[in-house]
Write an enzyme that holds these catalytic residues in place. Structure first.
Site, PDB file in Angstrom:
ATOM      1  N   GLU A 135       4.168  43.010  -7.917  1.00  0.00           N
ATOM      2  CA  GLU A 135       3.282  44.172  -7.873  1.00  0.00           C
ATOM      3  C   GLU A 135       3.793  45.337  -8.702  1.00  0.00           C
ATOM      4  O   GLU A 135       3.022  46.173  -9.147  1.00  0.00           O
ATOM      5  CB  GLU A 135       3.080  44.612  -6.420  1.00  0.00           C
ATOM      6  CG  GLU A 135       1.956  45.595  -6.223  1.00  0.00           C
ATOM      7  CD  GLU A 135       1.624  45.789  -4.756  1.00  0.00           C
ATOM      8  OE1 GLU A 135       0.548  46.339  -4.481  1.00  0.00           O
ATOM      9  OE2 GLU A 135       2.428  45.392  -3.896  1.00  0.00           O
TER      10      GLU A 135
ATOM     11  N   GLY B 292      -6.491  40.218   0.320  1.00  0.00           N
ATOM     12  CA  GLY B 292      -6.754  40.298   1.748  1.00  0.00           C
ATOM     13  C   GLY B 292      -5.472  40.293   2.558  1.00  0.00           C
ATOM     14  O   GLY B 292      -5.110  39.261   3.145  1.00  0.00           O
TER      15      GLY B 292
ATOM     16  N   SER C  35       4.487  51.740   2.638  1.00  0.00           N
ATOM     17  CA  SER C  35       4.766  53.145   2.955  1.00  0.00           C
ATOM     18  C   SER C  35       6.229  53.488   2.691  1.00  0.00           C
ATOM     19  O   SER C  35       7.094  52.612   2.594  1.00  0.00           O
ATOM     20  CB  SER C  35       4.437  53.415   4.434  1.00  0.00           C
ATOM     21  OG  SER C  35       5.356  52.743   5.271  1.00  0.00           O
TER      22      SER C  35
ATOM     23  N   SER D 170      -8.966  46.723  -2.097  1.00  0.00           N
ATOM     24  CA  SER D 170      -9.379  47.324  -3.367  1.00  0.00           C
ATOM     25  C   SER D 170     -10.328  46.405  -4.123  1.00  0.00           C
ATOM     26  O   SER D 170     -10.062  45.205  -4.279  1.00  0.00           O
ATOM     27  CB  SER D 170      -8.155  47.617  -4.240  1.00  0.00           C
ATOM     28  OG  SER D 170      -7.259  48.481  -3.587  1.00  0.00           O
TER      29      SER D 170
ATOM     30  N   SER E  64      -3.873  43.757   4.305  1.00  0.00           N
ATOM     31  CA  SER E  64      -3.867  44.747   5.389  1.00  0.00           C
ATOM     32  C   SER E  64      -5.031  44.528   6.356  1.00  0.00           C
ATOM     33  O   SER E  64      -6.125  44.110   5.975  1.00  0.00           O
ATOM     34  CB  SER E  64      -3.942  46.162   4.817  1.00  0.00           C
ATOM     35  OG  SER E  64      -2.796  46.460   4.065  1.00  0.00           O
TER      36      SER E  64
END
Length: 381
Positions: free
Chosen positions: A234, A116, A360, A152, A118
């Site tokens: 990650e 949890g 990004s 996701s 974004s």
């Protein structure tokens, strides 16, 4: 540098192939497969600590396991968020009680997690989160209210680790906390799948309306440090495994180019060769980084920039070599299955997001510029 895996790695590779060959039997329910992996001790082999039902493995063995898993075409993992993100974070920042409560169920494949982070107004700019958590002094629990997006596997998850604002009036990365929230709270947690242009719904919106959270990791107000630490886990071994899948996709694109005659075009041939060369370079760079000679700050950002753009260009090339046929749906179309993509169509559409999710390209370049090159920071409002 030696890019081989040595005797240790090859012996372990044979063990992995034998286990996967024995236990992969036809169609497998993803949740049942997680439990099967747990029984074999294969969940959490990269954790710094054992004793939670997991076996431990060297870095070389972790890479071998990840690569062979992809090669075996085993089911996509539904437990990787708990195994690869939450667990290492708890090992580094959690209490002993939290480790004993949460790590064994992850290692057994029994509890699934989602992330949890974004929000609609705080995607790449994570410090802008507005989800709030208020401490209930009577029960010593937090009540979480807000919205998360692009979550996701939230529709399958049992738990969610949530970055929330626990200090009223705080701004940016101050006043944030890292909370563990159970998803089974009817009326307090709502999950809405987001239908993507690929026709699938791996991502979700999650709405918290006074959801109860009993566990906080790292202490109140320490959420930013814990959240950034988690993001460091990650990437790494998983990047090498990902490249095995990329190589298979590239082979499929090359075969298609030969079949359609697109490979006769020298420009297309040059692009195919360039994709192959860049993929090999990414692999060597990943091995170098994991090997310790390239672990400088910013290495994970460099890796993300490399593979995100590479995969997106491969998706574009997949469409180019097919020509007009890339826009045609399956021959066995029916009203019951109105929207089904083949592998290359899915590759093109899904890869459009590669340069956005997971940080990004703009964010990765900023990290490299400010933290590695020491350039002046961008003005922030």
């Amino acid at each position: 540098m030696d890019f081989g895996f040595g005797t240790e790695g090859e012996v372990f590779r044979r063990e992995v192939r034998e286990w996967l060959g024995t236990h992969l039997t036809g169609e497998t329910d993803r949740r049942a497969w997680e439990r099967e992996l747990g029984r074999g001790g294969w969940i959490g082999i990269g954790w710094q600590e054992g004793g939670y039902g997991n076996r431990t493995a060297s870095l070389v063995q972790q890479v071998v396991w990840a690569e062979e898993y992809i090669r075996s075409k085993a089911p996509a993992r539904s437990g990787h968020i708990g195994e690869k993100l939450l667990a290492p974070t708890l090992i580094e920042h959690g209490t002993e009680e939290q480790k004993r409560r949460f790590l064994p169920p992850v290692a057994r494949g029994e509890e699934l997690w989602c992330q949890g982070y974004s929000e609609p107004g705080a995607g790449s700019d994570l410090a802008g989160v507005r989800t709030a958590a208020v401490l209930d002094g009577t029960t010593a629990t937090y009540r979480v209210t807000g919205q998360k997006i692009w979550t996701s596997l939230a529709h399958e998850a049992d738990w969610c680790f949530v970055l929330a604002r626990t200090e009223t009036g705080s701004r940016r990365h101050h006043g944030l906390s890292f909370l563990l929230v159970p998803m089974d709270q009817p009326g307090r947690v709502e999950v809405r799948p987001i239908r993507q242009m690929t026709g699938t719904s791996e991502f979700n919106e999650v709405f918290f309306d006074g959801a109860v959270a009993e566990h906080i990791v790292g202490g109140e107000g320490d959420g930013w440090r814990v959240a950034m630490s988690l993001l460091g886990f990650e990437r790494g071994v998983s990047t090498l495994a990902q490249q095995i899948g990329f190589a298979e996709e590239l082979r499929r694109v090359v075969r298609t180019a030969v079949e359609t005659g697109a490979a006769d075009d020298p420009v297309v041939r040059d692009r195919l060769v360039r994709q192959w060369a860049e993929l090999r370079t990414m692999r060597w760079n990943s091995l170098r980084t994991l090997g310790g000679s390239g672990g400088e700050s910013g290495a994970s950002s460099v890796a993300k920039l490399l593979w995100g753009g590479w995969h997106q260009r491969l998706g574009e090339l997949a469409t180019l070599v097919r020509g007009a046929g890339a826009a045609v749906g399956p021959r066995d179309w029916s009203p019951e299955r109105p929207y089904e993509l083949d592998a290359l169509q899915h590759l093109f559409l899904f890869s459009r997001a590669d340069t956005i999710y997971g940080g990004s390209d703009q964010v990765q370049r900023t990290i490299i510029a400010e933290r590695v090159l020491g350039l002046p920071k961008e003005p922030r409002g």
